[in-house]
Design a protein around this motif. Structure first.
Motif: not given
Length: 264
Positions: A6-15
């Motif tokens: 899974x790939x998610x981006x939030x608040x300048x962080x890619x998880x």
């Protein structure tokens, strides 16, 4: 978009999440290809300043290679006879990609990291683990040796501690991992997300160009004579000092305010 991550981006962080909990997030060729794609996306996205790598569930961060999901040539050893095939192999491409990521990467360990999974965690710049997590290189127990990941672990762990891991195949606690250099921080499980998120936010607030150039320099001087290291780093410092971020950082310090870094 992805089958195994899974790939998610939030608040300048890619998880980036290894998403095969039923297989203890074991590495297959498909997962490695998808990881490399996700790392490339994060590296190219100016809105991403930090990458967090984790595993789905709390059973395992990653259990190492999925022998059923790796290429046939790798399973039967034929790839070892051909240097070009080695460089084309999924594990080679994965572990050699980390120095070129261009952005800080944090491993979040909510589950055990063993064999190639430990190598994957150790390849990250920082490792934050829940206090009940175990780490290990069990390959010797089945007549093998942690060949591929030894190149990564040896950069983090003193030789005698590394040999103890390799010779015994035993699992060590996260606290022991911190003592020997495999883990950065160990926190109670309930505090894991807060610890990782806080660390990621702290790093994401720094200058993107400073982080990238500093990280590249860290890897560039590895194994070089001291004189070459100092010369290289001096040149890097001169170039970095000329960036807009460096000028903004110094001005903000003198004015007693937080800097507004733009990555230029």
């Amino acid at each position: 978009m992805y089958e195994t991550i899974r790939y998610e981006v939030a608040e300048r962080v890619a998880r980036v999440t290894l998403d095969r909990p039923e297989a203890r997030n074991a590495l297959s060729d498909t997962m490695i290809d998808e990881l490399l794609d996700a790392f490339g996306r994060a590296g190219a996205d100016d809105g991403v300043r930090v990458i967090v790598l984790t595993g789905a569930g709390d059973r395992a961060f990653c259990a190492g290679a999925d022998l059923g999901g790796l290429g046939a040539a790798q399973r039967d050893g034929r790839a070892m006879a051909d240097p070009d095939a080695i460089r084309d192999s999924a594990p080679y491409r994965l572990f050699t990609a980390f120095p070129r990521l261009g952005k800080p990467i944090i491993a979040r360990l909510a589950g055990h990291a063993v064999a190639g999974g430990l190598g994957l965690a150790a390849a990250c710049d920082l490792v934050v683990a829940a206090d009940d997590v175990k780490l290990g290189t069990p390959e010797v127990n089945v007549g093998l040796w942690p060949m591929m990941i030894m190149a990564i672990i040896n950069r983090n762990v003193p030789p005698k501690q590394a040999f103890k891991l390799y010779y015994t195949g035993r699992r060590v606690t996260a606290a022991e991992g911190r003592e020997i250099g495999l883990v950065t921080d160990v926190v109670p499980r309930a505090e894991l997300d807060a610890a990782v998120d806080g660390l990621a936010r702290t790093i994401a607030a720094k200058s993107p160009i400073g982080l990238r150039r500093g990280r590249e320099a860290f890897f560039a001087i590895e194994g070089r004579p001291l004189e070459d290291q100092v010369a290289h780093l001096l040149g890097e410092l001169v170039e970095l000092a000329a960036t807009e971020d460096a000028k903004e950082g110094i001005t903000a310090f003198l004015e007693g305010r937080e800097p507004d870094f733009t990555g230029r």
